[in-house]
Write an enzyme that holds these catalytic residues in place. Structure first.
Site, short mmCIF file in Angstrom:
data_model
loop_
_atom_site.label_atom_id
_atom_site.label_comp_id
_atom_site.label_asym_id
_atom_site.label_seq_id
_atom_site.Cartn_x
_atom_site.Cartn_y
_atom_site.Cartn_z
N VAL A 324 29.81 25.13 68.59
CA VAL A 324 30.38 24.04 69.39
C VAL A 324 31.18 24.60 70.56
CG1 VAL A 324 32.04 22.14 69.37
CG2 VAL A 324 30.45 22.40 67.48
N TYR A 326 30.85 27.56 71.98
CA TYR A 326 29.96 28.23 72.93
C TYR A 326 29.17 27.21 73.75
CZ TYR A 326 26.43 31.40 74.77
OH TYR A 326 25.62 32.12 75.62
N TRP A 327 28.68 26.16 73.10
CA TRP A 327 27.90 25.15 73.80
C TRP A 327 28.74 24.41 74.85
CZ3 TRP A 327 28.12 19.60 73.56
CH2 TRP A 327 27.08 18.99 74.28
N HIS A 328 30.00 24.19 74.56
CA HIS A 328 30.86 23.50 75.52
C HIS A 328 31.23 24.37 76.73
CE1 HIS A 328 31.55 20.27 72.54
NE2 HIS A 328 31.91 19.57 73.59
N GLY A 329 30.91 25.64 76.69
CA GLY A 329 31.19 26.49 77.84
C GLY A 329 31.63 27.90 77.51
#
Length: 364
Positions: A324, A326-329
Site C-alpha cells: 500500500v 509503495y503503490w501510493h508513491g
C-alpha cells in the site's frame, strides 16, 4: 468567498470533472444503457470500445499506448501461470512510474502538468487492475481460460467509470457480474439514477461548504497556527480533516459507483463515516472497500493471513501495508504511515487474541 486551495486532490478532480470527465462518464452511461436495451450480449465489448476511445481522447495516443502496453505485458507474463512472476512484473511496471527519465519523457507529451498527472494517476490504478486479472488467470484451470482472454482483460482495464481513480473492483467480481444478463427496466434505472444524483449533489455541496468555510488544509500547511493552538483545537482540526476526506470520497467514489449500478454491477460499498470508527482494522475494512478486497485476496490470504502462525500473520500484514505504501508513491512519510497502521492493526489483533483466552475471559 475563496476556497481553501491546499487540498490538491479535491481541486484536481473537480477541475477535470467539470472540463471533460463528467461528460465522458455521461457518454459511458448512454452507451451502457443503449447496449443493455439493444445488444445485452455485446455490452462488455461496447463499453470496452467506448473506454478505449475515452482514454485516447483524454490521454492522447501515447498515453493510450502506455496503458495498452502495460496490459499486454501483464497478460504475456500471466501465461506462465506463476503468481510470484506476475507480482514481480506488476512491481516492475509500477516502478517505471518513478524513473526520472521516464517521468520527463511523459511530461513532454503534454502541454500542462495536470495532463501528465492524469496519466500518472490512471496508470497507477490500471496497474492494480492488470495485477488482479493476471493473478486470476494464474489461479484458474485451463478449462476456464476462455473467460480470461485478452479481450476480457481489455474490457476490464478500459472500463471507464473506474478508469482514472477507482474504486477498485477485482476481476473475478467484474467478469461474473458483467456476464450476468438481467431483465432491464428503464424506469427502475431512471429512479436509481435520479436518487443517486441527488445524494451525490448533496455530498458535493457539503464538501464545497467545508472547503470554502473551514480552511482545514490551509491551517495544516502553516506551522504558526498549529504551534499556538491548544490540544483540543488540534484534535478538532484532525477530526475535521478526516471528515472532509470522508465526504470527498463519497463524491469521488459515489459517481463511478452510481454508474456501476446503472451497468448492472454491484459497486464496492462507499466509505463508512470515520466518526463511527474506533479501530485501525475497521478503518481498513470499511473505508476503501475495493482496495481492502484486493489486498486481502491477492496479498494477505496467499501469504497465509490469520490462518498461519503468529510470525506468518505478522509477515502477511507487513507485506500488505508495504505494498500500500509503495503503490501510493513510496515516499518516506508513506512508509511511516504504513508502519504505524501495521502496528495499530497488530496491537488490536494481538489484544483480541489475548482477550479470547478462556482464563482472561474468566478474570474479566
Amino acid at each position: 468567498m475563496p476556497q481553501d486551495p491546499m487540498d490538491f486532490e479535491w481541486s484536481y478532480w473537480i477541475e477535470w470533472g467539470r472540463e471533460r470527465i463528467l461528460w465522458l462518464l455521461a457518454g459511458h452511461l448512454l452507451v451502457s444503457q443503449a447496449s443493455r436495451l439493444l445488444v445485452e450480449k455485446y455490452k462488455p465489448w461496447c463499453l470496452m470500445v467506448y473506454g478505449m476511445a475515452a482514454c485516447w481522447l483524454l490521454l492522447g495516443i501515447k498515453g493510450f499506448a502506455v496503458i495498452l502496453l502495460h496490459a499486454a505485458i501483464s497478460f504475456a507474463v500471466a501465461q506462465f501461470q506463476l503468481s510470484l512472476l506476475t507480482w514481480l512484473c506488476s512491481l516492475i511496471l509500477l516502478s517505471t512510474l518513478r524513473i526520472p527519465a521516464v517521468e520527463e519523457t511523459k511530461r513532454k507529451w503534454y502541454d500542462t502538468e495536470n495532463e501528465y498527472y492524469l496519466l500518472l494517476f490512471t496508470v497507477s490504478v490500471r496497474c492494480l487492475f492488470c495485477t488482479s486479472f493476471s493473478l486470476e488467470y494464474c489461479w484458474h484451470a485451463p478449462a476456464q481460460k476462455s473467460s480470461h482472454s485478452f479481450p476480457w482483460m481489455l474490457a476490464y482495464v478500459f472500463y471507464y467509470p473506474t478508469f482514472h481513480n477507482g474504486p477498485l473492483v477485482n476481476f473475478d467480481e467484474f467478469s461474473k457480474q458483467m456476464r450476468r444478463q438481467e431483465a432491464f427496466s428503464v424506469k427502475t434505472n431512471l429512479s436509481i439514477l435520479i436518487v443517486g444524483i441527488i445524494r451525490i449533489f448533496f455530498w458535493w455541496c457539503l464538501a464545497e461548504l467545508m472547503i470554502h468555510l473551514m480552511y482545514i488544509h490551509a491551517l495544516y500547511s502553516s506551522a504558526l497556527p498549529l504551534e499556538s493552538a491548544s490540544y483540543w483545537a488540534l484534535g478538532g482540526l484532525a477530526l475535521a480533516q478526516v471528515l472532509f476526506f470522508y465526504v470527498k470520497y463519497l463524491v469521488l467514489y459515489g459517481v463511478p459507483g452510481l454508474l456501476l449500478q446503472m451497468d448492472g454491477l454491484k459497486p464496492p460499498a462507499l466509505p463508512c463515516c470515520v466518526s463511527l470508527m474506533h479501530s485501525f482494522t475497521k478503518m481498513w475494512r470499511s473505508f476503501d472497500v475495493g482496495l481492502h478486497r484486493f489486498l486481502v485476496r491477492y496479498i494477505y490470504v496467499p501469504m497465509g493471513g490469520s490462518q498461519s502462525s503468529l510470525l506468518g500473520t505478522l509477515l502477511s500484514t507487513a507485506l500488505t501495508f508495504a505494498f500500500v505504501s509503495y503503490w501510493h508513491g513510496g515516499q518516506s512519510y508513506l512508509w511511516y504511515w504504513g508502519a504505524l497502521n501495521w502496528l495499530g492493526v497488530i496491537v488490536e489483533n494481538g489484544t483480541k487474541r489475548i482477550l479470547s483466552i478462556s482464563l482472561i475471559q474468566d478474570l474479566i
